[in-house]
Scaffold this active site. Structure first.
Site, PDB file in Angstrom:
ATOM      1  N   GLU A 179      -9.661  -1.368   5.586  1.00 26.77           N
ATOM      2  CA  GLU A 179      -7.947  -1.846   6.290  1.00 26.77           C
ATOM      3  C   GLU A 179      -8.483  -1.975   7.812  1.00 26.77           C
ATOM      4  O   GLU A 179      -8.278  -3.071   8.438  1.00 26.77           O
ATOM      5  CB  GLU A 179      -6.889  -0.958   6.028  1.00 26.77           C
ATOM      6  N   SER A 217       4.944  -1.123   3.975  1.00 22.51           N
ATOM      7  CA  SER A 217       5.190  -2.631   4.319  1.00 22.51           C
ATOM      8  C   SER A 217       5.038  -3.455   3.212  1.00 22.51           C
ATOM      9  O   SER A 217       4.202  -3.385   2.166  1.00 22.51           O
ATOM     10  CB  SER A 217       3.938  -3.168   5.194  1.00 22.51           C
ATOM     11  N   GLN A 229       0.737  -1.228  -0.209  1.00 21.42           N
ATOM     12  CA  GLN A 229       0.030   0.014  -0.077  1.00 21.42           C
ATOM     13  C   GLN A 229       0.772   1.189   0.171  1.00 21.42           C
ATOM     14  O   GLN A 229       1.415   1.650   0.933  1.00 21.42           O
ATOM     15  CB  GLN A 229      -0.903  -0.078   1.201  1.00 21.42           C
ATOM     16  N   GLU A 274      -4.407   9.134  17.470  1.00 20.66           N
ATOM     17  CA  GLU A 274      -4.997  10.425  17.617  1.00 20.66           C
ATOM     18  C   GLU A 274      -5.797  10.526  16.375  1.00 20.66           C
ATOM     19  O   GLU A 274      -7.094  11.285  16.430  1.00 20.66           O
ATOM     20  CB  GLU A 274      -3.744  11.371  17.559  1.00 20.66           C
ATOM     21  N   SER A 278       1.568   6.508   2.422  1.00 22.00           N
ATOM     22  CA  SER A 278       2.345   7.505   3.128  1.00 22.00           C
ATOM     23  C   SER A 278       3.548   8.062   2.417  1.00 22.00           C
ATOM     24  O   SER A 278       4.362   7.321   1.743  1.00 22.00           O
ATOM     25  CB  SER A 278       2.858   6.926   4.279  1.00 22.00           C
TER      26      SER A 278
HETATM   27  C1  LIG Z   1       4.382  -0.633  11.205  1.00 21.73           C
HETATM   28  C2  LIG Z   1       3.960   0.365  10.251  1.00 21.73           C
HETATM   29  C3  LIG Z   1       3.742  -0.078   9.064  1.00 21.73           C
HETATM   30  C4  LIG Z   1       3.118   1.009   8.137  1.00 21.73           C
HETATM   31  N1  LIG Z   1       2.824   0.371   6.793  1.00 21.73           N
HETATM   32  C5  LIG Z   1       2.603   1.329   5.967  1.00 21.73           C
HETATM   33  C6  LIG Z   1       2.129   0.846   4.497  1.00 21.73           C
HETATM   34  O1  LIG Z   1       2.195  -0.350   4.265  1.00 21.73           O
HETATM   35  N2  LIG Z   1       1.813   1.919   3.899  1.00 21.73           N
HETATM   36  C7  LIG Z   1       1.610   3.163   4.091  1.00 21.73           C
HETATM   37  O2  LIG Z   1       1.362   3.875   3.112  1.00 21.73           O
HETATM   38  N3  LIG Z   1       1.987   3.705   5.334  1.00 21.73           N
HETATM   39  C8  LIG Z   1       2.408   2.699   6.393  1.00 21.73           C
HETATM   40  N4  LIG Z   1       2.692   3.277   7.516  1.00 21.73           N
HETATM   41  C9  LIG Z   1       2.709   4.601   7.747  1.00 21.73           C
HETATM   42  C10 LIG Z   1       1.705   5.061   8.678  1.00 21.73           C
HETATM   43  O3  LIG Z   1       0.368   4.912   8.103  1.00 21.73           O
HETATM   44  C11 LIG Z   1       1.914   6.449   9.106  1.00 21.73           C
HETATM   45  O4  LIG Z   1       3.148   6.554   9.929  1.00 21.73           O
HETATM   46  C12 LIG Z   1       0.841   6.925  10.011  1.00 21.73           C
HETATM   47  O5  LIG Z   1      -0.262   7.225   9.099  1.00 21.73           O
HETATM   48  C13 LIG Z   1       1.416   8.417  10.509  1.00 21.73           C
HETATM   49  O6  LIG Z   1       1.886   9.241   9.584  1.00 21.73           O
HETATM   50  P1  LIG Z   1       3.343   9.962   9.868  1.00 21.73           P
HETATM   51  O7  LIG Z   1       4.271   8.660  10.256  1.00 21.73           O
HETATM   52  O8  LIG Z   1       3.516  10.776   8.831  1.00 21.73           O
HETATM   53  O9  LIG Z   1       3.060  10.946  11.277  1.00 21.73           O
HETATM   54  P2  LIG Z   1       2.432  12.287  11.107  1.00 21.73           P
HETATM   55  O10 LIG Z   1       1.395  12.524  10.571  1.00 21.73           O
HETATM   56  O11 LIG Z   1       3.475  13.293  11.080  1.00 21.73           O
HETATM   57  O12 LIG Z   1       1.931  12.383  12.805  1.00 21.73           O
HETATM   58  C14 LIG Z   1       3.035  12.854  13.811  1.00 21.73           C
HETATM   59  C15 LIG Z   1       2.165  12.880  15.080  1.00 21.73           C
HETATM   60  O13 LIG Z   1       1.134  13.876  15.242  1.00 21.73           O
HETATM   61  C16 LIG Z   1      -0.114  13.372  15.495  1.00 21.73           C
HETATM   62  N5  LIG Z   1      -1.082  14.061  14.442  1.00 21.73           N
HETATM   63  C17 LIG Z   1      -1.052  14.464  13.287  1.00 21.73           C
HETATM   64  N6  LIG Z   1      -2.157  14.923  12.850  1.00 21.73           N
HETATM   65  C18 LIG Z   1      -2.948  15.001  13.762  1.00 21.73           C
HETATM   66  C19 LIG Z   1      -4.163  15.535  14.229  1.00 21.73           C
HETATM   67  N7  LIG Z   1      -4.798  16.045  13.086  1.00 21.73           N
HETATM   68  N8  LIG Z   1      -4.628  15.401  15.284  1.00 21.73           N
HETATM   69  C20 LIG Z   1      -4.090  14.971  16.407  1.00 21.73           C
HETATM   70  N9  LIG Z   1      -2.782  14.434  16.137  1.00 21.73           N
HETATM   71  C21 LIG Z   1      -2.303  14.473  14.960  1.00 21.73           C
HETATM   72  C22 LIG Z   1      -0.033  11.990  14.973  1.00 21.73           C
HETATM   73  O14 LIG Z   1      -1.121  11.231  15.788  1.00 21.73           O
HETATM   74  C23 LIG Z   1       1.400  11.577  15.543  1.00 21.73           C
HETATM   75  O15 LIG Z   1       1.419  11.371  16.913  1.00 21.73           O
HETATM   76  C24 LIG Z   1       3.012   2.319   8.385  1.00 21.73           C
HETATM   77  C25 LIG Z   1       3.635   2.697   9.770  1.00 21.73           C
HETATM   78  C26 LIG Z   1       3.988   1.663  10.525  1.00 21.73           C
HETATM   79  C27 LIG Z   1       4.621   2.031  12.025  1.00 21.73           C
END
Ligand SMILES: Cc1cc2nc3c(=O)[nH]c(=O)nc-3n(C[C@H](O)[C@H](O)[C@H](O)COP(=O)(O)OP(=O)(O)OC[C@H]3O[C@@H](n4cnc5c(N)ncnc54)[C@H](O)[C@@H]3O)c2cc1C
Length: 386
Positions: free
Chosen positions: A246, A163, A128, A369, A131
């Site tokens: 999902e 992933s 997928q 969150e 991100s």
């Molecule tokens: C083990 C693992 C597997 C993954 N696999 C995939 C995959 O297969 N494909 C894929 O596309 N992605 C994947 N991801 C990515 C995952 O979807 C993102 O890490 C997740 O959506 C958070 O985005 P970010 O890391 O950019 O954090 P950010 O969006 O930058 O967030 C940082 C912090 O701010 C908080 N925050 C952000 N916006 C808000 C809001 N509006 N209100 C309150 N709090 C907020 C968040 O909760 C977090 O604590 C994976 C992540 C992990 C850990």
């Protein structure tokens, strides 16, 4: 909802139970690392193929696409029986729980015919590609560009945390196709062959030692326009369909892993002579109850899904619950096992791995969150924050 099984559901359960008795392979135990990842993937692929050959893949998928055409309740029974039999989980989970249902909902007849059967058999693993370094929670900020060139799009950009990208044959990719439109309106969803020239995958090693996710780079990658899933510039709808599937489906599949893990913890506690301690017993009982709550909530979500036909924002309740529940359970495991829980050569490092891996649960598939925001706004009807 009625939790008693009908005669047909009992028949389904008994048939599957009998099949599992004969077919479940010896369990893979312990931590998954970069070193044994290839063997682990091969073991899980073989298991998915065995299920498929036995007619047990895609329980609720339509029969015309190789599924069983069964009701969603049978899907829940299927998961429960896998857990009871201590069976392995399914490697093709992104295809089975996210991509497949989205293609069934929005794909063209040709796309359904081409992509669905190999998802079930495990022959084609999907990843997928949503991100990006600057688009996680705010997914609509995706910046990977796709520019139309005759019958193709030319894709340039980068995904992260993808992933299974290292073993995937296909990727469900979100790209920006209209640069003037408001950000939710200029996105398109593409079905991308990972062997297309211009794609490079760089594994990212997690703190568990396993490189379960990757960075994926796109440099002038040609994707035929016929590979658009849904409509051009309406990819946000496709993405939301995928994410709701999902969140709704992952909770059902992940129970199998959790049940196996808890059974192993109970067995280990007994073997260490710690099961007589009342505090230990309370902790284990708490973990058991929470897993039961997950099971019942999953059945509730499936009942509501079978009535409406589409997963709703309630899937966020499931996602929030199982991710935080697993972190609590892994904390309990560490408290019961003491220093042994941190050793890589104790139970093949299972407890250390499970504890460290659980930290990602509240981030992947949308952070806690974000799930709370969705529940507040779309389930409880509260006003938007900010
Ligand atoms: C083990 C693992 C597997 C993954 N696999 C995939 C995959 O297969 N494909 C894929 O596309 N992605 C994947 N991801 C990515 C995952 O979807 C993102 O890490 C997740 O959506 C958070 O985005 P970010 O890391 O950019 O954090 P950010 O969006 O930058 O967030 C940082 C912090 O701010 C908080 N925050 C952000 N916006 C808000 C809001 N509006 N209100 C309150 N709090 C907020 C968040 O909760 C977090 O604590 C994976 C992540 C992990 C850990």
């Amino acid at each position: 909802m009625d939790l008693n099984l009908t005669a047909n559901e009992k028949k389904f359960r008994d048939e599957f139970r009998t099949w599992l008795n004969v077919n479940v392979p010896p369990a893979w135990r312990g931590a998954i690392t970069s070193e044994n990842r290839v063997d682990h993937v091969a073991y899980l692929r073989k298991w998915q193929r065995t299920l498929f050959d036995g007619g047990w893949a895609g329980i609720s998928w339509p029969k015309e696409y190789g599924g069983r055409g069964a009701a969603l309740m049978e899907q829940a029974i299927f998961q429960e029986e896998l857990a009871l039999a201590d069976a392995p989980h399914l490697i093709g989970t992104i295809g089975l729980s996210l991509v497949g249902p989205t293609i069934i909902a929005l794909g063209t007849p040709k796309q359904k015919q081409r992509y669905l059967p190999p998802i079930l058999s495990g022959d084609e693993i999907w990843c997928q590609g949503f991100s990006e370094p600057n688009a996680g929670s705010d997914l609509a900020a995706v910046g990977t560009k796709a520019i139309r060139d005759s019958d193709d799009f030319i894709v340039n950009g980068q995904k992260i945390w993808t992933s299974f990208a290292d073993i995937a044959k296909y990727c469900l990719l979100l790209v920006r196709t209209d640069f003037e439109a408001p950000k939710h309106k200029g996105i398109t969803c593409l079905l991308v062959d990972m062997n297309t020239p211009g794609i490079s995958v760089r594994p990212l090693r997690q703190m568990t030692g396993d490189a379960g996710f990757n960075e994926v780079f796109f440099s002038n990658v040609r994707v035929p326009v016929t590979n658009v899933l849904g409509q051009i510039n309406n990819g946000w709808t496709t993405a939301i369909t995928a994410l709701m599937n999902e969140r709704a489906n992952l909770g059902t599949g992940i129970q199998v892993l959790f049940k196996r893990n808890l059974n192993a913890l109970i067995a280990r506690t007994r073997a260490m002579g710690r099961s007589g301690n009342p505090l230990v017993r309370q902790k284990l009982a708490q973990a058991y109850l929470e897993l039961e709550i997950l099971r019942l909530n999953t059945n509730r979500a499936l009942t509501s899904l079978s009535k409406s036909g589409v997963p709703g924002a309630e899937g966020s309740i499931q996602k929030l619950y199982w991710s935080e529940m697993n972190q609590r359970t892994q904390q309990i495991a560490q408290e019961i096992l003491g220093p042994y829980g941190q050793l890589t050569d104790f139970d093949d490092g299972l407890w250390q791995y499970a504890f460290l891996r659980s930290r990602g649960n509240t981030i992947e598939a949308g952070t806690s969150e974000i799930q709370r925001n969705i529940i507040a706004e779309r389930v409880l009807g509260l006003p938007r924050g900010n």
